[in-house]
Design an enzyme around this catalytic site. Structure first.
Site, PDB file in Angstrom:
ATOM      1  N   LYS A 105       0.810  -1.221   0.000  1.00  0.00           N
ATOM      2  CA  LYS A 105       0.000   0.000   0.000  1.00  0.00           C
ATOM      3  C   LYS A 105       0.844   1.271   0.000  1.00  0.00           C
ATOM      4  O   LYS A 105       0.343   2.364  -0.292  1.00  0.00           O
ATOM      5  CB  LYS A 105      -0.904   0.025   1.233  1.00  0.00           C
ATOM      6  CG  LYS A 105      -1.972  -1.052   1.310  1.00  0.00           C
ATOM      7  CD  LYS A 105      -2.797  -0.872   2.582  1.00  0.00           C
ATOM      8  CE  LYS A 105      -3.956  -1.855   2.665  1.00  0.00           C
ATOM      9  NZ  LYS A 105      -3.506  -3.237   2.879  1.00  0.00           N
TER      10      LYS A 105
ATOM     11  N   GLU B 256      -9.616  -3.199  15.463  1.00  0.00           N
ATOM     12  CA  GLU B 256      -9.077  -1.867  15.177  1.00  0.00           C
ATOM     13  C   GLU B 256     -10.216  -0.846  15.248  1.00  0.00           C
ATOM     14  O   GLU B 256     -10.602  -0.222  14.265  1.00  0.00           O
ATOM     15  CB  GLU B 256      -8.405  -1.859  13.803  1.00  0.00           C
ATOM     16  CG  GLU B 256      -7.490  -0.677  13.596  1.00  0.00           C
ATOM     17  CD  GLU B 256      -6.694  -0.760  12.309  1.00  0.00           C
ATOM     18  OE1 GLU B 256      -5.986   0.216  12.007  1.00  0.00           O
ATOM     19  OE2 GLU B 256      -6.763  -1.786  11.603  1.00  0.00           O
TER      20      GLU B 256
END
Length: 435
Positions: A82, A231
């Protein structure tokens, strides 16, 4: 004053400060911050001996004048595939949901083998210049991206062998595990690449069943596991507990690393404590990602200030003997707009965010020896006789000095030789950023 070191892999580095958490065996007394003042005897690229520093000794030492020396960094949770896409695919509001959408759009449009190779190589050049020796990267592994990304990873790993030990982890959502045939095929691909099996876990009705599939598949293919978990700030997000229960249920004897684990900080203390006891029993290691979680968690769209830091219970984990590492996570992508794979920056920020000081304790090992053990690396993270002389020599002579400046003039030693690598310029990626 600039530090000039020989380039033959052999030297005596005297008057060095090495922290107790980086030494296998203490050498003389430690100061109030935990530093031992030593002489490092390096021969043919390896540590021959570590002696208590004696200023009266007559030898050919290079006087480090009390500079702090760390072992090379180990960064156990990154996303190299990414990295550096922010200029072409920013996150419009900095939220987690927008990050997911932005990355998916960029991957669909741009993640060719050539694009991945260029950005991953750029990232490794950066990390190497800063002093990292080993990196674990998560690799988006949905269909058809896995067929593109894993061969690139294997190529890059081979090219960087001897400079950075590179490990790969499959990254899919836990819901993708419902397609057991596809998940088994992914596990075979991961096993053939010498990788680690991973998934992003969150609360779905069939989470226990999906985790059973993950653990069975890992056992069938002799794979270690690495999860993203919880998360969020939702106290009802308890997938860390579910992972620990599944590990115990299956008698799993491989390594398990779990990243993020943010929500446990929002849970009732009794609930959190019972989860951590299961994590301890299951011998799970945890990695906290303080910079990315601080950036994403509790971000608000109504113009109000975030109320929490979004990090996990590292002190409580350490008190129970649960291994805790600190890592970079995302770099210049929609999940984190900043960062440069500099583990000193990560440790400095982690110290501020997580209060890893007063006392310093053994937290310096969280960016070296602890993640090295998590990743199964024998010759990384510690300074001891017989280990490769892979060090970082800082200009600072104490934690106060090292933690207060960027240490852009640090000296990186690999195999006892100064590294001449410099940070690559962002302009090298310009052609990839054209929309």
């Amino acid at each position: 004053m600039a530090l000039a070191l020989p380039d033959d892999g052999s030297m005596l580095l005297g008057n060095a400060r090495v922290h107790r958490s980086h030494l296998v065996t203490p050498v003389g007394p430690a100061d109030a911050e935990g530093f031992h003042r030593v002489t490092l005897d390096i021969r043919a690229g390896r540590v021959h001996a570590i002696r208590r520093y004696d200023p009266a000794a007559v030898d050919e030492r290079i006087d480090l004048a009390g500079r702090v020396v760390f072992p090379a960094f180990v960064d156990c949770h990154t996303h190299l595939d990414k990295g550096h896409i922010w200029p072409r695919q920013p996150n419009p509001d900095g939220s987690f949901g927008a990050a997911l959408s932005a990355v998916a759009a960029d991957a669909d449009a741009r993640w060719s083998a050539a694009d991945l190779y260029a950005r991953m190589t750029f990232a490794l050049r950066t990390a190497y210049a800063y002093g990292s020796k080993a990196i674990r990267t998560h690799i988006d592994s949905h269909t058809p991206q896995a067929a593109i990304s894993w061969p690139v990873f294997e190529t890059v790993r081979t090219e960087w062998s001897g400079r950075i030990d590179l490990q790969g982890v499959s990254l899919i959502s836990i819901e993708e595990v419902r397609d057991e045939a596809a998940f088994t095929a992914l596990a075979r691909r991961v096993a053939n690449a010498g990788g680690t099996l991973g998934a992003v876990t969150y609360m779905v009705d069939d989470l226990d069943a999906l985790l059973d599939t993950v653990f069975r598949t890992a056992l069938d293919h002799a794979l270690h596991l690495d999860f993203h978990a919880d998360e969020s700030g939702d106290p009802n997000a308890v997938s860390l507990r579910k992972i620990a229960e599944a590990a115990l249920r299956h008698g799993f004897d491989g390594k398990i690393m779990v990243g993020h684990c943010c929500s446990i900080a929002s849970q009732h203390e009794d609930d959190a404590a019972s989860t951590l006891e299961l994590v301890r029993q299951a011998e799970i290691s945890v990695v906290t990602l303080p910079m990315c979680n601080l950036y994403l968690q509790d971000r608000r769209s109504n113009g109000t200030t975030p109320r929490w830091r979004g990090v996990t219970l590292v002190h409580e984990m350490a008190a129970l003997g649960i291994p805790v590492a600190i890592a970079s996570d995302n770099t210049r992508d929609p999940f984190y707009a900043y960062g440069d794979l500099d583990m000193l920056e990560v440790y400095r920020m982690g110290t501020r965010i997580l209060h890893l000081d007063h006392p310093v304790g053994d937290w310096p090992a969280s960016v070296a020896g602890v993640p090295a053990r998590m990743m199964g690396l024998d010759d990384a993270g510690f300074i001891a006789p017989g280990t490769t002389a892979d060090f970082i020599v800082f200009k600072g002579r104490s934690f106060g000095e090292v933690m207060s400046r960027a240490e852009s003039d640090r000296v990186v030693l690999r195999n006892g030789r100064p590294v001449s690598a410099r940070l690559p310029d962002y302009s090298e990626l310009d052609a990839l950023m054209e929309v």
